[in-house]
Every structure is written in structure tokens, then in C-alpha cells.
Scaffold this motif. Structure first.
Motif, mmCIF file in Angstrom:
data_model
loop_
_atom_site.group_PDB
_atom_site.id
_atom_site.type_symbol
_atom_site.label_atom_id
_atom_site.label_comp_id
_atom_site.label_asym_id
_atom_site.label_seq_id
_atom_site.Cartn_x
_atom_site.Cartn_y
_atom_site.Cartn_z
ATOM 1 N N HIS A 11 0.965 -0.825 -0.136
ATOM 2 C CA HIS A 11 0.114 -0.015 0.256
ATOM 3 C C HIS A 11 0.884 1.056 -0.431
ATOM 4 O O HIS A 11 1.839 1.157 0.308
ATOM 5 C CB HIS A 11 -0.951 0.175 1.138
ATOM 6 C CG HIS A 11 -0.825 -0.015 2.388
ATOM 7 N ND1 HIS A 11 0.516 -0.877 3.384
ATOM 8 C CD2 HIS A 11 -0.259 1.318 3.295
ATOM 9 C CE1 HIS A 11 0.755 -0.531 4.236
ATOM 10 N NE2 HIS A 11 1.295 0.639 4.403
ATOM 11 N N ASP B 146 0.763 5.722 2.321
ATOM 12 C CA ASP B 146 0.148 5.834 3.149
ATOM 13 C C ASP B 146 -0.828 6.765 2.412
ATOM 14 O O ASP B 146 -0.015 7.548 1.742
ATOM 15 C CB ASP B 146 0.632 6.796 4.025
ATOM 16 C CG ASP B 146 1.977 4.873 5.147
ATOM 17 O OD1 ASP B 146 1.513 4.322 4.563
ATOM 18 O OD2 ASP B 146 3.204 5.124 5.203
ATOM 19 N N TYR C 176 11.263 7.016 6.209
ATOM 20 C CA TYR C 176 11.062 6.746 4.516
ATOM 21 C C TYR C 176 9.843 7.504 4.102
ATOM 22 O O TYR C 176 9.153 8.273 4.592
ATOM 23 C CB TYR C 176 10.856 4.961 4.163
ATOM 24 C CG TYR C 176 9.901 4.400 4.187
ATOM 25 C CD1 TYR C 176 10.189 3.959 6.320
ATOM 26 C CD2 TYR C 176 8.319 5.030 3.924
ATOM 27 C CE1 TYR C 176 8.296 3.389 6.124
ATOM 28 C CE2 TYR C 176 7.981 3.814 4.271
ATOM 29 C CZ TYR C 176 7.633 3.015 5.845
ATOM 30 O OH TYR C 176 6.239 2.674 6.408
ATOM 31 N N HIS D 19 5.500 0.229 0.062
ATOM 32 C CA HIS D 19 5.138 -1.318 1.368
ATOM 33 C C HIS D 19 4.617 -1.859 1.822
ATOM 34 O O HIS D 19 3.039 -1.706 1.650
ATOM 35 C CB HIS D 19 5.986 0.451 2.402
ATOM 36 C CG HIS D 19 5.765 0.846 2.902
ATOM 37 N ND1 HIS D 19 4.853 2.093 2.040
ATOM 38 C CD2 HIS D 19 4.375 0.643 4.282
ATOM 39 C CE1 HIS D 19 3.917 2.844 3.452
ATOM 40 N NE2 HIS D 19 3.631 2.262 4.233
HETATM 41 NI NI NI Z 1 2.104 1.785 5.963
#
Ligand code: NI
Length: 224
Positions: free
Chosen positions: A96, A98, A151, A157
């Protein structure tokens, strides 16, 4: 770029965090997930009214935000209160990205930098690596308790399935004064050189020139 931050939480602070988390109650992480994340999210999150959240957040976020490596890597202007996530055997969080905008309607911020703080030891569980997809291949991150990784929030991720034990983390996001991940990375690299020069050759002319360049690049690029 991924940046690992060692020793964000001392052993003493970690013990307090674990004690607080153990007294709390965890609920299905899908409850806080958006439409896309719901499809891939299979973890648990701390129910925030079941612990002394202020104390917990003060310990975790106080230590993170004051850390000089975090300051240099994230250059935060707004930092979110964290989520505390637990993964037991069989749990995972599939690929996914964010959410770009987070926070309540009256306190919105853009997520530029994602942070995971590892709260228990890697030996406590099998699997559970944070896997960040980068142009240079997958980066798998599983750090000692009390360490963190930052990151770019724009990266795809996932969290690999935990196959034994329990993985405990705090995750948080920041809006950075430097929106562009490439510029942030460049400033971080330049600051590494600058700090070393300021320490080892404080009187040299090139030290002052590097310092001027760093400071004025921030002035050029920063949004406040
Ligand atoms: Ni995430």
C-alpha cells in the motif's frame, strides 16, 4: 531513501512503553483504514482510550522528534500522534501507499515522511519485516527494539507476514518543511558532511562555505 535511526528509545523508556501497551486493549486495524488499505490490512491497533495515551505519546514522540538524525532526515513541521500496531502470527499488511493527507478536519497535514519505531526485539518474532519497494529493489527492514526507520511516504511498502511471535511498532507521519523527497535526501547528505566539517575542521574556509550552502538551500526550499 531509507534512514535508520539507532537508539531512539532507551531500555528504560522501552520498558515503560511495553508496560503501557500491555495494559491497553488492541482492536482490528481495519477500523482505522481507508478503502484501499482495508483490502490488505490485517493487524491490530491500540484502542487509544484504554491507556494513558499522553504518557505513551510523550515518551515515544518526545524521543523521536528530539533525535538529531530524525530532525535532519525528516525536517518536520507537523508530526502526527502515532498509531501503535501489533501483529501476531498470520498477520500482515499488504502492499500500500500511505494516505497523502491525514489528521482531523481542523488539523490536516500532508504526509511526506513515514516512520516506524520498533518496540520489541527482532528475536521475538519471525517475519514481520517492513518491506519498502525502491527503484533499487526491495529494502527489508527489521531493527532492534528502540530503533526507527524513516522513509518517504510516497513509497509502496508492506509488512511481511508474521509467522511466529508478536511484532510491536509505533508508526507515525510527518509533514516536512522540504516536500520533495529528493531535495530532503540531498540536504541530509550535505548535512552529514557539514556536521563532520564543523566538528573536525571548524576554522577552515570550506567548512564555512558548506555551512552557508546548506543553510541557504534550506532557506530556498523550505515551506513553513
Ligand atoms: Ni504504511
Amino acid at each position: 531513501m531509507l534512514i535508520e535511526i539507532p537508539a531512539v528509545l532507551s531500555a528504560q523508556k522501552l520498558a515503560l512503553v511495553k508496560q503501557l501497551l500491555q495494559s491497553g486493549q488492541f482492536v482490528d486495524g481495519k477500523l482505522s483504514a481507508g478503502m484501499a488499505a482495508k483490502q490488505v490490512k490485517n493487524n491490530e491497533e491500540l484502542k487509544t482510550d484504554t491507556v494513558d495515551l499522553n504518557q505513551l505519546n510523550n515518551v515515544v514522540m518526545g524521543s523521536l522528534v528530539q533525535h538529531p538524525v530524525y530532525q535532519s532526515a525528516a525536517m518536520p513541521i507537523k508530526v502526527a500522534t502515532p498509531f501503535y500496531a501489533r501483529y501476531t502470527a498470520g498477520m500482515t499488511y499488504g502492499d500500500h501507499v500511505d494516505d497523502p493527507i491525514m489528521g482531523p478536519p481542523q488539523g490536516r497535514y500532508r504526509s511526506d515522511v513515514s516512520t516506524t519505531v520498533f518496540l520489541n526485539e527482532p528475536e521475538d518474532y519471525e517475519g514481520g519485516e517492513l518491506v519498502i519497494r525502491t527503484p533499487f529493489g526491495d529494502q527489508r527492514v527489521k531493527l532492534p527494539a528502540g530503533h526507527a526507520v524513516v522513509y518517504p511516504s510516497s513509497s509502496l511498502h508492506h509488512v511481511a507476514e508474521v509467522t511466529r511471535g508478536e511484532r510491536l511498532v509505533a508508526v507515525t507521519w510527518a509533514q516536512s518543511m522540504i516536500r520533495d523527497a529528493g531535495k530532503r535526501e540531498l540536504l541530509y547528505e550535505l548535512n552529514q558532511a557539514r556536521e563532520s566539517l564543523l566538528k573536525n575542521r571548524p576554522q577552515e574556509d570550506e567548512t564555512k562555505r558548506v555551512d552557508v550552502a546548506y543553510v541557504n538551500l534550506i532557506r530556498m526550499w523550505a515551506d513553513t
